[in-house]
Design a protein around this motif. Structure first.
Motif, PDB file in Angstrom:
ATOM      1  N   ALA A  61      -3.412   9.042   6.856  1.00  0.00           N
ATOM      2  CA  ALA A  61      -4.798   9.097   6.389  1.00  0.00           C
ATOM      3  C   ALA A  61      -5.385  10.493   6.567  1.00  0.00           C
ATOM      4  N   ARG A  62      -5.086  11.117   7.688  1.00  0.00           N
ATOM      5  CA  ARG A  62      -5.603  12.471   7.919  1.00  0.00           C
ATOM      6  C   ARG A  62      -4.982  13.463   6.940  1.00  0.00           C
ATOM      7  N   LEU A  90       0.846  -1.192   0.000  1.00  0.00           N
ATOM      8  CA  LEU A  90       0.000   0.000   0.000  1.00  0.00           C
ATOM      9  C   LEU A  90       0.881   1.241   0.000  1.00  0.00           C
ATOM     10  N   ALA A  91       0.638   2.129  -0.955  1.00  0.00           N
ATOM     11  CA  ALA A  91       1.337   3.414  -0.945  1.00  0.00           C
ATOM     12  C   ALA A  91       0.677   4.304   0.107  1.00  0.00           C
ATOM     13  N   TRP A  92       1.495   5.002   0.880  1.00  0.00           N
ATOM     14  CA  TRP A  92       0.937   5.852   1.932  1.00  0.00           C
ATOM     15  C   TRP A  92       0.038   6.942   1.351  1.00  0.00           C
ATOM     16  N   SER A  93       0.313   7.367   0.141  1.00  0.00           N
ATOM     17  CA  SER A  93      -0.521   8.404  -0.480  1.00  0.00           C
ATOM     18  C   SER A  93      -1.922   7.917  -0.800  1.00  0.00           C
ATOM     19  N   ILE A 117      -0.295   4.865  14.672  1.00  0.00           N
ATOM     20  CA  ILE A 117      -0.200   6.324  14.733  1.00  0.00           C
ATOM     21  C   ILE A 117       0.276   6.883  13.393  1.00  0.00           C
ATOM     22  N   HIS A 118       1.296   6.239  12.811  1.00  0.00           N
ATOM     23  CA  HIS A 118       1.828   6.698  11.524  1.00  0.00           C
ATOM     24  C   HIS A 118       0.756   6.621  10.439  1.00  0.00           C
TER      25      HIS A 118
END
Length: 208
Positions: A194-195, A149-152, A188-189
């Motif tokens: 996501a936010r 999964l890409a964080w973006s 947390i990361h």
């Protein structure tokens, strides 16, 4: 990571049910009080190991990686060992002296449930691999299936009965155990990512 309400409610519910069944005519001859004591002892050990669970992930070559905690090792191998003991009792004691059928059925059922639990914990926790860096999250199951999964792309982070699930806009998901060492850091990361992604999408939509 703080205790979730399920981690408190489930063992208390099991102990309460066992104590109630102790006064039911159909099951009052079963060693339910002893079983409740085993559950209480196991829960005390769980709490002790939970308090020393490491919240920081392991850093290896630029990657942060989750590792199984002592809670998962204790639950998996403890359940497997107890399953073997109960099955041995069914095989050897049942063959040498008369035992009530209800006790034999209850012992056999408990052994199967413990074995299934140990297998599930091993497959879902001990033998999975979760790691991440600044751009991607990687998850590999015990059977070798890999998800990236890409964080973006991360949209949400939600707890569930299996642990914590990170989901993307295209419905790809990664679920990891909250009992892993470093699970709090990853949660947390992922929540921050996501936010941040939601804020970026909102600003982009407002600019149209």
């Amino acid at each position: 990571m703080p205790l979730r309400w399920q981690e408190v409610a489930v063992p208390l519910f099991i102990i309460s049910v066992l104590l109630v069944l102790k006064h039911v005519p159909l099951t009052h001859e079963l060693p339910l009080a002893r079983a409740a004591g085993v559950v209480a002892f196991g829960y005390a050990a769980f709490l002790a190991l939970r308090l020393v669970q490491d919240e920081e992930a392991v850093n290896i070559d630029g990657w942060s990686e989750l590792r199984p905690s002592m809670v998962e090792y204790f639950a998996c191998y403890g359940a497997a060992a107890l399953s073997v003991v109960l099955m041995s009792a069914v095989i050897f004691i049942g063959g040498t002296r008369h035992v009530e059928p209800a006790q034999m059925i209850a012992t056999f059922s408990a052994s199967i449930l413990l074995a299934a639990g140990a297998w599930g914990i091993g497959i879902g926790g001990l033998f999975t691999k979760v790691r991440w860096n600044n751009s991607v999250l990687e998850h590999r199951t015990a059977f070798g299936r890999e998800t990236k999964l890409a964080w973006s792309d991360v949209r949400s982070v939600r707890p569930n009965w299996r642990g914590i699930t990170i989901a993307t806009h295209d419905r790809r998901r990664v679920t990891f155990s909250q009992f892993h060492s470093g699970a709090a850091q990853l949660a947390i990361h992922a929540t921050n990512r996501a936010r941040r992604n939601a804020e970026t999408s909102t600003k982009a939509f407002a600019g149209l």
